[in-house]
Design a protein around this motif. Structure first.
Motif, PDB file in Angstrom:
ATOM      1  N   VAL A   1       3.622  -2.226   2.979  1.00 55.27           N
ATOM      2  CA  VAL A   1       3.715  -0.866   2.452  1.00 55.27           C
ATOM      3  C   VAL A   1       4.607  -0.824   1.219  1.00 55.27           C
ATOM      4  N   CYS A   2       4.265   0.069   0.299  1.00 54.82           N
ATOM      5  CA  CYS A   2       5.164   0.504  -0.768  1.00 54.82           C
ATOM      6  C   CYS A   2       5.684   1.888  -0.382  1.00 54.82           C
ATOM      7  N   TYR A   3       6.970   2.007  -0.180  1.00 57.39           N
ATOM      8  CA  TYR A   3       7.584   3.284   0.174  1.00 57.39           C
ATOM      9  C   TYR A   3       8.062   3.955  -1.106  1.00 57.39           C
ATOM     10  N   ASP A   4       7.270   4.927  -1.580  1.00 52.80           N
ATOM     11  CA  ASP A   4       7.667   5.739  -2.728  1.00 52.80           C
ATOM     12  C   ASP A   4       8.484   6.908  -2.184  1.00 52.80           C
ATOM     13  N   VAL A   5       9.766   6.938  -2.490  1.00 55.22           N
ATOM     14  CA  VAL A   5      10.666   7.911  -1.869  1.00 55.22           C
ATOM     15  C   VAL A   5      10.288   9.333  -2.247  1.00 55.22           C
ATOM     16  N   CYS A   6       9.836   9.544  -3.488  1.00 53.70           N
ATOM     17  CA  CYS A   6       9.388  10.872  -3.911  1.00 53.70           C
ATOM     18  C   CYS A   6       8.239  11.362  -3.043  1.00 53.70           C
ATOM     19  N   HIS A   7       7.247  10.505  -2.818  1.00 47.46           N
ATOM     20  CA  HIS A   7       6.051  10.929  -2.080  1.00 47.46           C
ATOM     21  C   HIS A   7       6.399  11.422  -0.683  1.00 47.46           C
ATOM     22  N   GLN A   8       7.201  10.649   0.037  1.00 43.21           N
ATOM     23  CA  GLN A   8       7.502  11.043   1.415  1.00 43.21           C
ATOM     24  C   GLN A   8       8.486  12.216   1.456  1.00 43.21           C
ATOM     25  N   ALA A   9       9.312  12.357   0.416  1.00 43.58           N
ATOM     26  CA  ALA A   9      10.176  13.536   0.348  1.00 43.58           C
ATOM     27  C   ALA A   9       9.348  14.800   0.146  1.00 43.58           C
TER      28      ALA A   9
ATOM     29  N   ALA B   1      10.650   4.076  11.484  1.00 38.50           N
ATOM     30  CA  ALA B   1       9.316   4.044  12.099  1.00 38.50           C
ATOM     31  C   ALA B   1       8.530   2.828  11.652  1.00 38.50           C
ATOM     32  N   LEU B   2       8.590   2.505  10.368  1.00 34.77           N
ATOM     33  CA  LEU B   2       7.877   1.328   9.863  1.00 34.77           C
ATOM     34  C   LEU B   2       8.456   0.048  10.463  1.00 34.77           C
ATOM     35  N   GLU B   3       9.779  -0.012  10.598  1.00 32.12           N
ATOM     36  CA  GLU B   3      10.409  -1.197  11.176  1.00 32.12           C
ATOM     37  C   GLU B   3      10.025  -1.352  12.651  1.00 32.12           C
ATOM     38  N   THR B   4      10.027  -0.250  13.395  1.00 27.56           N
ATOM     39  CA  THR B   4       9.649  -0.295  14.808  1.00 27.56           C
ATOM     40  C   THR B   4       8.210  -0.753  14.973  1.00 27.56           C
ATOM     41  N   ALA B   5       7.339  -0.310  14.059  1.00 21.77           N
ATOM     42  CA  ALA B   5       5.921  -0.674  14.122  1.00 21.77           C
ATOM     43  C   ALA B   5       5.651  -2.048  13.516  1.00 21.77           C
ATOM     44  N   ASP B   6       6.692  -2.703  13.024  1.00 25.00           N
ATOM     45  CA  ASP B   6       6.562  -4.025  12.395  1.00 25.00           C
ATOM     46  C   ASP B   6       5.618  -3.990  11.197  1.00 25.00           C
ATOM     47  N   VAL B   7       5.681  -2.894  10.451  1.00 19.26           N
ATOM     48  CA  VAL B   7       4.957  -2.790   9.179  1.00 19.26           C
ATOM     49  C   VAL B   7       5.975  -3.050   8.077  1.00 19.26           C
ATOM     50  N   ARG B   8       5.789  -4.128   7.365  1.00 22.05           N
ATOM     51  CA  ARG B   8       6.789  -4.553   6.387  1.00 22.05           C
ATOM     52  C   ARG B   8       6.756  -3.662   5.144  1.00 22.05           C
ATOM     53  N   ILE B   9       7.935  -3.245   4.697  1.00 20.99           N
ATOM     54  CA  ILE B   9       8.064  -2.518   3.437  1.00 20.99           C
ATOM     55  C   ILE B   9       8.241  -3.571   2.348  1.00 20.99           C
ATOM     56  N   ASN B  10       7.196  -3.813   1.601  1.00 21.69           N
ATOM     57  CA  ASN B  10       7.253  -4.860   0.587  1.00 21.69           C
ATOM     58  C   ASN B  10       7.885  -4.387  -0.713  1.00 21.69           C
ATOM     59  N   LYS B  11       7.883  -3.062  -0.894  1.00 22.05           N
ATOM     60  CA  LYS B  11       8.405  -2.516  -2.153  1.00 22.05           C
ATOM     61  C   LYS B  11       8.863  -1.089  -1.903  1.00 22.05           C
ATOM     62  N   VAL B  12       9.956  -0.706  -2.529  1.00 27.52           N
ATOM     63  CA  VAL B  12      10.453   0.673  -2.493  1.00 27.52           C
ATOM     64  C   VAL B  12      10.498   1.177  -3.923  1.00 27.52           C
TER      65      VAL B  12
ATOM     66  N   ILE C   1       0.861  -1.185   0.000  1.00 24.25           N
ATOM     67  CA  ILE C   1       0.000   0.000   0.000  1.00 24.25           C
ATOM     68  C   ILE C   1       0.897   1.235   0.000  1.00 24.25           C
ATOM     69  N   GLU C   2       0.663   2.126  -0.940  1.00 23.87           N
ATOM     70  CA  GLU C   2       1.596   3.218  -1.246  1.00 23.87           C
ATOM     71  C   GLU C   2       1.073   4.578  -0.792  1.00 23.87           C
ATOM     72  N   PRO C   3       1.541   5.100   0.347  1.00 25.80           N
ATOM     73  CA  PRO C   3       1.118   6.445   0.778  1.00 25.80           C
ATOM     74  C   PRO C   3       1.473   7.504  -0.274  1.00 25.80           C
ATOM     75  N   GLU C   4       0.622   8.524  -0.352  1.00 24.50           N
ATOM     76  CA  GLU C   4       0.841   9.602  -1.321  1.00 24.50           C
ATOM     77  C   GLU C   4       0.216  10.878  -0.780  1.00 24.50           C
ATOM     78  N   PRO C   5       0.828  12.049  -1.056  1.00 24.00           N
ATOM     79  CA  PRO C   5       0.248  13.306  -0.578  1.00 24.00           C
ATOM     80  C   PRO C   5      -1.205  13.490  -1.005  1.00 24.00           C
ATOM     81  N   PHE C   6      -1.991  14.009  -0.071  1.00 22.77           N
ATOM     82  CA  PHE C   6      -3.414  14.309  -0.271  1.00 22.77           C
ATOM     83  C   PHE C   6      -4.250  13.048  -0.492  1.00 22.77           C
ATOM     84  N   CYS C   7      -3.783  11.932   0.042  1.00 19.27           N
ATOM     85  CA  CYS C   7      -4.571  10.707   0.015  1.00 19.27           C
ATOM     86  C   CYS C   7      -4.985  10.343   1.437  1.00 19.27           C
ATOM     87  N   VAL C   8      -5.820   9.318   1.560  1.00 14.46           N
ATOM     88  CA  VAL C   8      -6.281   8.898   2.880  1.00 14.46           C
ATOM     89  C   VAL C   8      -5.093   8.511   3.752  1.00 14.46           C
TER      90      VAL C   8
END
Length: 406
Positions: A221-229, A241-252, A181-188
Protein backbone atom coordinates in the motif's frame (compact mmCIF):
# COMPACT_ATOMS: atom_id res chain seq x y z
CA UNK A 1 10.73 5.88 18.06
CA UNK A 2 12.78 6.15 14.89
CA UNK A 3 11.81 7.14 11.36
CA UNK A 4 13.60 5.92 8.22
CA UNK A 5 17.08 7.34 7.69
CA UNK A 6 16.69 7.60 3.92
CA UNK A 7 17.33 11.00 2.29
CA UNK A 8 14.44 13.46 2.34
CA UNK A 9 12.29 12.95 -0.75
CA UNK A 10 9.75 14.96 -2.71
CA UNK A 11 7.66 13.90 -5.71
CA UNK A 12 8.61 15.57 -8.97
CA UNK A 13 5.13 15.21 -10.45
CA UNK A 14 4.75 18.86 -9.41
CA UNK A 15 6.90 19.72 -12.44
CA UNK A 16 5.82 19.14 -16.04
CA UNK A 17 7.58 16.05 -17.36
CA UNK A 18 6.02 15.23 -20.70
CA UNK A 19 9.37 14.35 -22.29
CA UNK A 20 12.80 13.21 -21.14
CA UNK A 21 14.05 16.73 -21.78
CA UNK A 22 11.33 18.19 -19.55
CA UNK A 23 12.15 15.71 -16.78
CA UNK A 24 15.81 16.69 -16.84
CA UNK A 25 14.90 20.38 -17.05
CA UNK A 26 12.64 20.05 -14.00
CA UNK A 27 15.46 18.45 -12.06
CA UNK A 28 17.88 21.17 -13.17
CA UNK A 29 15.53 24.11 -12.60
CA UNK A 30 13.87 23.00 -9.36
CA UNK A 31 15.30 19.90 -7.68
CA UNK A 32 18.94 20.99 -7.72
CA UNK A 33 18.14 24.45 -6.24
CA UNK A 34 15.92 22.78 -3.61
CA UNK A 35 18.89 20.55 -2.73
CA UNK A 36 21.05 23.67 -2.37
CA UNK A 37 18.55 25.33 -0.01
CA UNK A 38 18.39 22.19 2.14
CA UNK A 39 22.17 22.04 2.30
CA UNK A 40 22.32 25.71 3.32
CA UNK A 41 19.85 24.93 6.13
CA UNK A 42 22.03 22.11 7.40
CA UNK A 43 19.71 19.37 6.23
CA UNK A 44 20.88 16.10 4.78
CA UNK A 45 20.87 14.85 1.18
CA UNK A 46 17.86 15.03 -1.13
CA UNK A 47 16.07 12.29 -3.06
CA UNK A 48 13.91 12.87 -6.11
CA UNK A 49 10.66 10.91 -6.14
CA UNK A 50 10.58 10.75 -9.91
CA UNK A 51 7.49 10.65 -12.11
CA UNK A 52 7.89 9.23 -15.59
CA UNK A 53 4.76 9.76 -17.71
CA UNK A 54 4.09 6.88 -20.09
CA UNK A 55 5.81 8.52 -23.11
CA UNK A 56 8.87 9.31 -20.95
CA UNK A 57 9.07 5.78 -19.53
CA UNK A 58 8.76 4.36 -23.04
CA UNK A 59 11.43 6.68 -24.45
CA UNK A 60 13.90 5.96 -21.65
CA UNK A 61 13.34 2.22 -22.01
CA UNK A 62 13.84 2.32 -25.78
CA UNK A 63 16.89 4.59 -25.71
CA UNK A 64 20.22 2.81 -25.39
CA UNK A 65 21.63 4.06 -22.12
CA UNK A 66 18.41 5.92 -21.29
CA UNK A 67 18.25 4.93 -17.61
CA UNK A 68 21.98 5.54 -17.31
CA UNK A 69 21.45 9.12 -18.53
CA UNK A 70 19.06 9.77 -15.62
CA UNK A 71 21.33 7.96 -13.16
CA UNK A 72 24.34 9.98 -14.28
CA UNK A 73 22.42 13.25 -13.86
CA UNK A 74 21.38 12.27 -10.34
CA UNK A 75 24.89 11.24 -9.37
CA UNK A 76 26.44 14.38 -10.87
CA UNK A 77 24.11 16.56 -8.82
CA UNK A 78 24.33 14.65 -5.54
CA UNK A 79 20.76 13.40 -5.84
CA UNK A 80 19.34 9.93 -5.38
CA UNK A 81 16.09 8.14 -6.23
CA UNK A 82 14.41 5.23 -4.49
CA UNK A 83 10.74 5.72 -5.38
CA UNK A 84 8.67 6.50 -8.47
CA UNK A 85 5.11 7.76 -8.79
CA UNK A 86 3.36 5.72 -11.51
CA UNK A 87 -0.16 6.86 -10.61
CA UNK A 88 -0.52 9.56 -13.32
CA UNK A 89 -0.09 7.81 -16.67
CA UNK A 90 -0.31 10.69 -19.12
CA UNK A 91 -0.10 14.49 -19.09
CA UNK A 92 -0.64 15.41 -15.44
CA UNK A 93 -0.31 19.13 -16.20
CA UNK A 94 -2.88 19.73 -18.90
CA UNK A 95 -5.68 22.20 -18.23
CA UNK A 96 -8.19 19.59 -16.99
CA UNK A 97 -7.02 16.25 -15.60
CA UNK A 98 -9.86 15.39 -13.18
CA UNK A 99 -10.94 11.71 -13.38
CA UNK A 100 -8.67 11.02 -16.35
CA UNK A 101 -5.90 10.51 -13.79
CA UNK A 102 -7.43 7.07 -13.12
CA UNK A 103 -7.03 5.98 -16.75
CA UNK A 104 -5.93 3.43 -17.77
CA UNK A 105 -7.07 1.42 -14.77
CA UNK A 106 -5.81 -1.92 -13.50
CA UNK A 107 -8.15 -3.94 -15.73
CA UNK A 108 -6.00 -2.88 -18.70
CA UNK A 109 -2.78 -4.56 -19.76
CA UNK A 110 -1.28 -1.18 -20.63
CA UNK A 111 -1.40 -0.21 -16.94
CA UNK A 112 0.56 -3.34 -15.98
CA UNK A 113 3.14 -2.88 -18.74
CA UNK A 114 3.63 0.81 -17.88
CA UNK A 115 4.10 -0.01 -14.19
CA UNK A 116 6.62 -2.75 -14.98
CA UNK A 117 8.51 -0.35 -17.25
CA UNK A 118 8.70 2.15 -14.37
CA UNK A 119 9.85 -0.56 -11.97
CA UNK A 120 12.55 -1.66 -14.40
CA UNK A 121 13.78 1.91 -14.77
CA UNK A 122 13.84 2.34 -11.00
CA UNK A 123 15.92 -0.85 -10.63
CA UNK A 124 18.54 0.86 -12.79
CA UNK A 125 18.46 4.04 -10.66
CA UNK A 126 18.46 2.58 -7.14
CA UNK A 127 21.47 3.21 -4.95
CA UNK A 128 23.30 0.04 -3.99
CA UNK A 129 21.63 -1.84 -1.15
CA UNK A 130 18.32 0.04 -1.37
CA UNK A 131 14.85 -1.27 -2.11
CA UNK A 132 12.52 0.66 -4.41
CA UNK A 133 8.82 1.50 -4.44
CA UNK A 134 6.40 2.45 -7.21
CA UNK A 135 3.04 3.95 -6.29
CA UNK A 136 -0.08 3.37 -8.38
CA UNK A 137 -3.80 4.09 -8.47
CA UNK A 138 -6.35 2.22 -6.31
CA UNK A 139 -7.46 -0.11 -9.16
CA UNK A 140 -9.69 2.50 -10.78
CA UNK A 141 -12.35 5.15 -10.29
CA UNK A 142 -15.77 4.57 -8.76
CA UNK A 143 -17.17 7.75 -10.32
CA UNK A 144 -18.63 6.33 -13.52
CA UNK A 145 -21.46 4.21 -12.20
CA UNK A 146 -21.52 0.47 -11.67
CA UNK A 147 -18.31 -1.32 -12.55
CA UNK A 148 -18.30 -4.38 -14.84
CA UNK A 149 -18.89 -7.66 -13.04
CA UNK A 150 -15.38 -8.87 -13.84
CA UNK A 151 -13.64 -5.62 -12.92
CA UNK A 152 -11.88 -6.89 -9.81
CA UNK A 153 -11.00 -10.24 -11.38
CA UNK A 154 -9.25 -8.48 -14.26
CA UNK A 155 -7.39 -6.19 -11.84
CA UNK A 156 -6.29 -9.20 -9.82
CA UNK A 157 -5.07 -11.00 -12.92
CA UNK A 158 -2.89 -8.05 -13.92
CA UNK A 159 -1.58 -7.57 -10.39
CA UNK A 160 -0.63 -11.23 -10.07
CA UNK A 161 1.21 -11.00 -13.38
CA UNK A 162 3.01 -7.87 -12.18
CA UNK A 163 4.02 -9.61 -8.93
CA UNK A 164 5.62 -12.39 -11.00
CA UNK A 165 7.27 -9.73 -13.18
CA UNK A 166 8.73 -7.98 -10.12
CA UNK A 167 9.94 -11.30 -8.76
CA UNK A 168 11.73 -11.96 -12.06
CA UNK A 169 13.14 -8.42 -12.01
CA UNK A 170 14.60 -9.15 -8.58
CA UNK A 171 16.14 -12.40 -9.81
CA UNK A 172 17.64 -10.59 -12.81
CA UNK A 173 18.91 -7.42 -11.12
CA UNK A 174 19.07 -8.18 -7.42
CA UNK A 175 16.80 -5.16 -6.78
CA UNK A 176 13.58 -5.44 -4.78
CA UNK A 177 10.87 -3.15 -6.18
CA UNK A 178 7.58 -3.00 -4.30
CA UNK A 179 4.26 -1.78 -5.72
CA UNK A 180 2.33 0.64 -3.51
CA UNK A 181 -1.43 0.78 -4.23
CA UNK A 182 -2.76 4.17 -3.14
CA UNK A 183 -6.34 4.42 -1.79
CA UNK A 184 -8.15 7.64 -2.69
CA UNK A 185 -11.66 9.03 -2.10
CA UNK A 186 -14.27 7.96 -4.66
CA UNK A 187 -12.05 5.20 -6.03
CA UNK A 188 -12.53 1.43 -6.04
CA UNK A 189 -10.27 1.33 -2.98
CA UNK A 190 -10.85 4.38 -0.85
CA UNK A 191 -11.05 3.31 2.79
CA UNK A 192 -8.54 1.28 4.76
CA UNK A 193 -11.17 -1.39 5.43
CA UNK A 194 -11.86 -1.77 1.69
CA UNK A 195 -8.13 -1.99 1.01
CA UNK A 196 -7.55 -4.71 3.60
CA UNK A 197 -10.51 -6.71 2.30
CA UNK A 198 -9.14 -6.47 -1.23
CA UNK A 199 -5.70 -7.67 -0.14
CA UNK A 200 -7.33 -10.66 1.55
CA UNK A 201 -8.98 -11.60 -1.76
CA UNK A 202 -5.82 -10.82 -3.73
CA UNK A 203 -3.72 -13.11 -1.55
CA UNK A 204 -6.23 -15.90 -1.77
CA UNK A 205 -6.11 -15.63 -5.56
CA UNK A 206 -2.31 -15.51 -5.44
CA UNK A 207 -2.10 -18.68 -3.33
CA UNK A 208 -4.42 -20.46 -5.74
CA UNK A 209 -2.28 -19.29 -8.67
CA UNK A 210 0.97 -20.35 -7.01
CA UNK A 211 2.44 -16.86 -6.65
CA UNK A 212 1.58 -16.10 -3.02
CA UNK A 213 5.18 -15.34 -1.95
CA UNK A 214 5.70 -12.93 -4.86
CA UNK A 215 2.50 -11.04 -4.02
CA UNK A 216 3.36 -10.82 -0.32
CA UNK A 217 6.85 -9.56 -1.10
CA UNK A 218 6.12 -7.10 -3.87
CA UNK A 219 2.54 -5.78 -3.45
CA UNK A 220 1.49 -3.41 -0.69
CA UNK A 221 0.00 0.00 0.00
CA UNK A 222 0.85 3.66 -0.48
CA UNK A 223 -0.62 5.56 2.46
CA UNK A 224 -1.38 9.09 1.26
CA UNK A 225 -2.07 10.92 4.52
CA UNK A 226 -4.21 13.59 2.82
CA UNK A 227 -6.51 11.01 1.24
CA UNK A 228 -7.32 9.16 4.44
CA UNK A 229 -7.65 12.43 6.38
CA UNK A 230 -10.29 13.55 3.86
CA UNK A 231 -12.08 10.28 4.67
CA UNK A 232 -11.84 11.27 8.37
CA UNK A 233 -9.85 8.14 9.15
CA UNK A 234 -7.54 8.30 12.16
CA UNK A 235 -3.90 8.07 11.10
CA UNK A 236 -2.98 5.86 14.04
CA UNK A 237 -5.87 3.52 13.26
CA UNK A 238 -4.97 3.36 9.55
CA UNK A 239 -1.42 2.24 10.28
CA UNK A 240 -2.47 -0.14 13.06
CA UNK A 241 -5.15 -1.79 10.90
CA UNK A 242 -2.76 -2.35 7.99
CA UNK A 243 -0.11 -3.76 10.34
CA UNK A 244 -2.61 -6.11 12.00
CA UNK A 245 -3.76 -7.32 8.57
CA UNK A 246 -0.11 -7.79 7.50
CA UNK A 247 -0.56 -5.41 4.57
CA UNK A 248 2.79 -3.73 4.10
CA UNK A 249 2.92 0.05 3.75
CA UNK A 250 5.54 0.40 1.05
CA UNK A 251 5.29 4.16 0.77
CA UNK A 252 3.83 7.07 2.75
CA UNK A 253 2.99 10.27 0.93
CA UNK A 254 3.37 13.18 3.32
CA UNK A 255 0.47 15.45 2.43
CA UNK A 256 -2.13 17.67 4.06
CA UNK A 257 -5.74 18.38 3.11
CA UNK A 258 -7.70 21.60 3.51
CA UNK A 259 -10.04 21.66 6.53
CA UNK A 260 -13.04 23.95 7.02
CA UNK A 261 -13.51 24.06 10.80
CA UNK A 262 -16.88 25.86 10.79
CA UNK A 263 -19.18 25.27 7.79
CA UNK A 264 -21.60 27.90 9.14
CA UNK A 265 -18.98 30.60 8.46
CA UNK A 266 -19.84 31.96 5.00
CA UNK A 267 -16.47 33.69 4.64
CA UNK A 268 -14.67 30.43 5.43
CA UNK A 269 -16.77 28.58 2.85
CA UNK A 270 -15.80 31.21 0.29
CA UNK A 271 -12.16 30.73 1.23
CA UNK A 272 -12.51 26.97 0.76
CA UNK A 273 -13.95 27.15 -2.75
CA UNK A 274 -10.97 29.22 -3.88
CA UNK A 275 -9.30 25.80 -3.97
CA UNK A 276 -11.92 24.52 -6.44
CA UNK A 277 -9.69 24.90 -9.50
CA UNK A 278 -10.40 23.15 -12.83
CA UNK A 279 -7.36 20.88 -13.22
CA UNK A 280 -7.72 18.28 -10.45
CA UNK A 281 -10.54 16.61 -8.54
CA UNK A 282 -11.21 18.00 -5.07
CA UNK A 283 -13.25 15.37 -3.26
CA UNK A 284 -14.87 16.87 -0.16
CA UNK A 285 -16.27 15.15 2.93
CA UNK A 286 -18.32 16.51 5.82
CA UNK A 287 -18.38 14.90 9.27
CA UNK A 288 -19.49 15.26 12.85
CA UNK A 289 -17.49 14.27 15.89
CA UNK A 290 -18.49 10.88 17.27
CA UNK A 291 -16.81 9.92 20.53
CA UNK A 292 -13.09 9.87 19.80
CA UNK A 293 -13.66 9.74 16.06
CA UNK A 294 -15.87 11.04 13.26
CA UNK A 295 -19.08 10.12 11.47
CA UNK A 296 -19.14 11.14 7.81
CA UNK A 297 -22.34 13.01 6.92
CA UNK A 298 -21.74 14.10 3.33
CA UNK A 299 -19.55 13.24 0.33
CA UNK A 300 -18.92 15.22 -2.85
CA UNK A 301 -16.78 13.90 -5.71
CA UNK A 302 -15.69 17.43 -6.59
CA UNK A 303 -16.58 21.00 -5.70
CA UNK A 304 -17.01 24.17 -7.72
CA UNK A 305 -17.21 27.81 -6.59
CA UNK A 306 -20.99 27.66 -6.16
CA UNK A 307 -20.52 24.99 -3.48
CA UNK A 308 -19.99 27.81 -0.97
CA UNK A 309 -23.66 28.83 -1.21
CA UNK A 310 -25.26 25.68 -2.61
CA UNK A 311 -23.81 22.86 -0.53
CA UNK A 312 -26.25 20.02 0.30
CA UNK A 313 -27.95 20.17 3.72
CA UNK A 314 -25.85 17.32 5.12
CA UNK A 315 -22.77 19.49 4.52
CA UNK A 316 -24.23 22.60 6.10
CA UNK A 317 -25.33 20.60 9.15
CA UNK A 318 -21.89 19.02 9.65
CA UNK A 319 -19.21 20.23 12.04
CA UNK A 320 -16.16 20.00 9.76
CA UNK A 321 -15.39 19.70 6.04
CA UNK A 322 -12.20 18.36 4.51
CA UNK A 323 -11.17 18.77 0.88
CA UNK A 324 -8.69 16.80 -1.22
CA UNK A 325 -6.24 19.52 -2.12
CA UNK A 326 -2.59 18.84 -1.28
CA UNK A 327 -1.62 22.05 0.49
CA UNK A 328 2.03 22.60 1.42
CA UNK A 329 2.78 20.68 4.61
CA UNK A 330 4.80 23.63 5.93
CA UNK A 331 1.64 25.74 6.20
CA UNK A 332 -0.27 25.16 9.43
CA UNK A 333 -3.22 27.44 8.76
CA UNK A 334 -4.88 29.09 5.80
CA UNK A 335 -6.64 32.11 7.26
CA UNK A 336 -10.16 30.94 8.23
CA UNK A 337 -9.20 27.40 7.16
CA UNK A 338 -7.04 24.77 8.76
CA UNK A 339 -4.96 21.96 7.33
CA UNK A 340 -4.81 18.34 8.45
CA UNK A 341 -1.21 18.75 9.66
CA UNK A 342 -2.07 17.04 13.00
CA UNK A 343 -2.98 13.91 11.05
CA UNK A 344 0.37 14.05 9.29
CA UNK A 345 2.21 14.22 12.62
CA UNK A 346 0.12 11.32 13.93
CA UNK A 347 0.82 9.31 10.78
CA UNK A 348 4.58 9.76 11.10
CA UNK A 349 4.41 8.78 14.76
CA UNK A 350 2.52 5.59 13.88
CA UNK A 351 4.84 4.75 10.99
CA UNK A 352 7.86 5.16 13.27
CA UNK A 353 6.59 2.24 15.36
CA UNK A 354 6.48 -0.19 12.44
CA UNK A 355 9.07 -2.98 12.35
CA UNK A 356 10.11 -1.86 8.85
CA UNK A 357 10.69 1.49 7.14
CA UNK A 358 8.24 2.64 4.44
CA UNK A 359 9.50 5.21 1.98
CA UNK A 360 8.46 8.76 2.87
CA UNK A 361 7.69 11.25 0.10
CA UNK A 362 6.36 14.80 0.23
CA UNK A 363 3.78 15.01 -2.56
CA UNK A 364 2.41 18.52 -3.05
CA UNK A 365 1.73 18.54 -6.78
CA UNK A 366 -0.59 21.53 -6.49
CA UNK A 367 1.95 24.37 -6.31
CA UNK A 368 1.04 25.58 -9.84
CA UNK A 369 -2.70 25.74 -8.97
CA UNK A 370 -2.66 27.20 -5.45
CA UNK A 371 -5.16 30.05 -5.00
CA UNK A 372 -3.81 33.43 -5.98
CA UNK A 373 -1.00 34.23 -8.36
CA UNK A 374 0.93 31.31 -9.82
CA UNK A 375 4.15 30.93 -7.79
CA UNK A 376 7.31 32.02 -9.51
CA UNK A 377 10.09 29.49 -9.97
CA UNK A 378 11.94 30.93 -6.98
CA UNK A 379 8.82 30.90 -4.81
CA UNK A 380 8.19 27.28 -5.70
CA UNK A 381 11.79 26.32 -4.88
CA UNK A 382 11.55 28.10 -1.52
CA UNK A 383 8.18 26.48 -0.84
CA UNK A 384 9.27 22.92 -1.63
CA UNK A 385 12.39 23.32 0.49
CA UNK A 386 10.24 24.63 3.37
CA UNK A 387 8.05 21.54 3.10
CA UNK A 388 11.03 19.19 3.26
CA UNK A 389 12.43 21.04 6.26
CA UNK A 390 9.02 20.84 7.94
CA UNK A 391 8.95 17.07 7.38
CA UNK A 392 12.44 16.79 8.88
CA UNK A 393 11.41 18.88 11.88
CA UNK A 394 8.40 16.68 12.56
CA UNK A 395 10.57 13.59 12.30
CA UNK A 396 13.21 15.07 14.61
CA UNK A 397 10.57 15.95 17.21
CA UNK A 398 9.19 12.41 17.10
CA UNK A 399 12.68 11.00 17.47
CA UNK A 400 13.24 13.12 20.55
CA UNK A 401 16.12 14.91 18.89
CA UNK A 402 17.05 18.53 19.51
CA UNK A 403 19.42 18.64 16.59
CA UNK A 404 16.93 19.98 14.05
CA UNK A 405 16.68 18.67 10.51
CA UNK A 406 18.67 15.56 9.77
Amino acid sequence: MTLPSLPTCYCTNVHPGRSVAEVLDGLEQFTVPVRDRLAAAGAGPLAAGLWFAAPVAEALSAEEGGPARIAQFLAAHDLTCYTLNAFPYGDFHRDAVKADVYRPDWTEEVRRSYTLRCATLLAALLPEGREGSVSTLPLGSALNGELPADFEARCVENLLTLARDLDELHDRTGRVIRLAIEPEPFCVLETTAQTIAFFDRLRTAADEAGCGPAVRTHLGVCYDVCHQAVEFESAAEVVAALETADVRINKVQLSCAVELPDPRDAAAREALVRYAEPRYLHQTFAANRSGDGWTVRGRAADIEPQFADAAPPEFLDAEVWRTHFHVPISRTDLGPLNTTRPELTAALAAVARLPYAPHLEVETYTWPVLPGATPTREEQIVGIAAELLAAAEIAAALDGSDDGPA
